[in-house]
Design a protein around this motif. Structure first.
Motif, PDB file in Angstrom:
ATOM      1  N   HIS A   9      43.756  23.685  62.989  1.00 41.04           N
ATOM      2  CA  HIS A   9      43.027  24.638  63.953  1.00 41.04           C
ATOM      3  C   HIS A   9      42.016  23.762  64.544  1.00 41.04           C
ATOM      4  CE1 HIS A   9      43.813  27.197  60.345  1.00 41.04           C
ATOM      5  NE2 HIS A   9      44.589  27.821  61.265  1.00 41.04           N
ATOM      6  N   ASP A  11      38.622  22.927  65.473  1.00 44.00           N
ATOM      7  CA  ASP A  11      37.546  22.730  64.618  1.00 44.00           C
ATOM      8  C   ASP A  11      37.783  22.224  63.518  1.00 44.00           C
ATOM      9  OD1 ASP A  11      38.293  24.644  62.687  1.00 44.00           O
ATOM     10  OD2 ASP A  11      36.822  26.448  63.368  1.00 44.00           O
ATOM     11  N   ASP A  12      38.866  22.097  62.833  1.00 38.80           N
ATOM     12  CA  ASP A  12      39.072  21.633  61.568  1.00 38.80           C
ATOM     13  C   ASP A  12      38.748  19.855  61.589  1.00 38.80           C
ATOM     14  OD1 ASP A  12      39.944  23.763  60.380  1.00 38.80           O
ATOM     15  OD2 ASP A  12      42.000  23.336  60.884  1.00 38.80           O
ATOM     16  N   HIS A 115      45.898  25.336  56.093  1.00 37.24           N
ATOM     17  CA  HIS A 115      45.903  23.728  56.019  1.00 37.24           C
ATOM     18  C   HIS A 115      46.520  23.202  55.016  1.00 37.24           C
ATOM     19  CE1 HIS A 115      41.087  25.005  56.800  1.00 37.24           C
ATOM     20  NE2 HIS A 115      41.918  25.357  58.065  1.00 37.24           N
ATOM     21  N   ILE A 138      37.313  22.159  54.319  1.00 36.67           N
ATOM     22  CA  ILE A 138      36.088  22.747  54.952  1.00 36.67           C
ATOM     23  C   ILE A 138      35.570  23.747  54.422  1.00 36.67           C
ATOM     24  CG2 ILE A 138      36.826  21.474  57.128  1.00 36.67           C
ATOM     25  CD1 ILE A 138      37.743  24.196  58.213  1.00 36.67           C
TER      26      ILE A 138
HETATM   27 ZN   LIG Z   1      41.110  25.479  59.901  1.00 34.30          ZN
END
Ligand SMILES: [Zn+2]
Length: 221
Positions: A9, A11-12, A115, A138
């Motif tokens: 994604h 932001d990861d 993920h 995260i």
């Molecule tokens: Zn993510």
């Protein structure tokens, strides 16, 4: 060096290894970001919480803030990116074209299903590559400390603020995580990882495998 960072994604990558990637770029290395989904999502009631258009706009701005301009964003479903041949092949095509020296990806025991899928697909696609490194799961979506072992640390004191600025580009994420709590949480983790190595701020990684040379290629500096 050519560095390829892969994330499910938008932001990861910024959360997990943004300081490291910014530091690599400042030191003259190349960085390519491959994002597997346009990252729009709905809430539990089915209402749109973040449109893909907005996620892409904020995500590109965030990556640009780190200094990353070489970006590909694929169109797999945000919440479901399984470990299947279509996903492996998509990564394989991008990897074969770019020919990275170092690959960063999710940890395979990350608790977010997308993920985990991207991690395993990256491992498969990188079967002929010698250096593959997992960034730290995260918080909160990928939180799992069952297996993550911090093998490798990067001092990011000089790029922490750039990393924080890139997170602030994700304004539509604030409703989900709470702006101050989310950003402060990321900053505190970097402080904790820094403390472990006697530095102010750091990012931690687990090595799947790594080719080590004895020239400047070993260092980001
Ligand atoms: Zn993510």
């Amino acid at each position: 060096m050519k560095i390829m960072a892969i994330g499910a994604h938008l932001d990861d990558i910024e959360i997990a290894c943004g300081g490291t990637l910014a530091k690599a770029l400042e030191s003259g290395h190349e960085v390519y970001a491959l994002i597997m989904s346009k990252s729009g999502y709905t809430n539990k009631d089915g209402g749109i919480q973040r449109t893909s258009e907005l996620a892409v706009k904020e995500g590109v701005q965030a990556l640009n803030t780190l200094g990353i301009s070489h970006i590909d964003i694929l169109d797999f479903p945000t919440k479901d990116i399984p470990f299947i041949s279509d996903v492996v092949n998509a990564i394989d095509v991008c990897m074969s074209e770019y020919q990275p020296d170092i690959i960063f990806t999710h940890h395979p025991f990350d608790t977010h299903q997308a993920h985990e899928g991207v991690s395993k697909a990256t491992i498969a696609a990188a079967r002929r590559k010698n250096t593959v490194i997992f960034y730290e799961p995260i918080t909160p979506s990928g939180r799992s400390y069952v297996a993550f072992k911090p093998h490798l640390y990067v001092d990011i004191e000089t790029t922490l603020e750039k990393k924080i600025l890139s997170l602030k580009c994700h304004k539509s994420e604030y409703n989900k995580f709470g702006a101050e709590d989310w950003i402060e949480g990321v900053r505190c983790r970097c402080g904790f990882r820094g403390y472990e190595i006697g530095k102010k701020f750091a990012e931690a990684f687990e090595i799947l495998r790594m080719e080590m040379g004895f020239d400047a290629k070993c260092n980001l500096n």
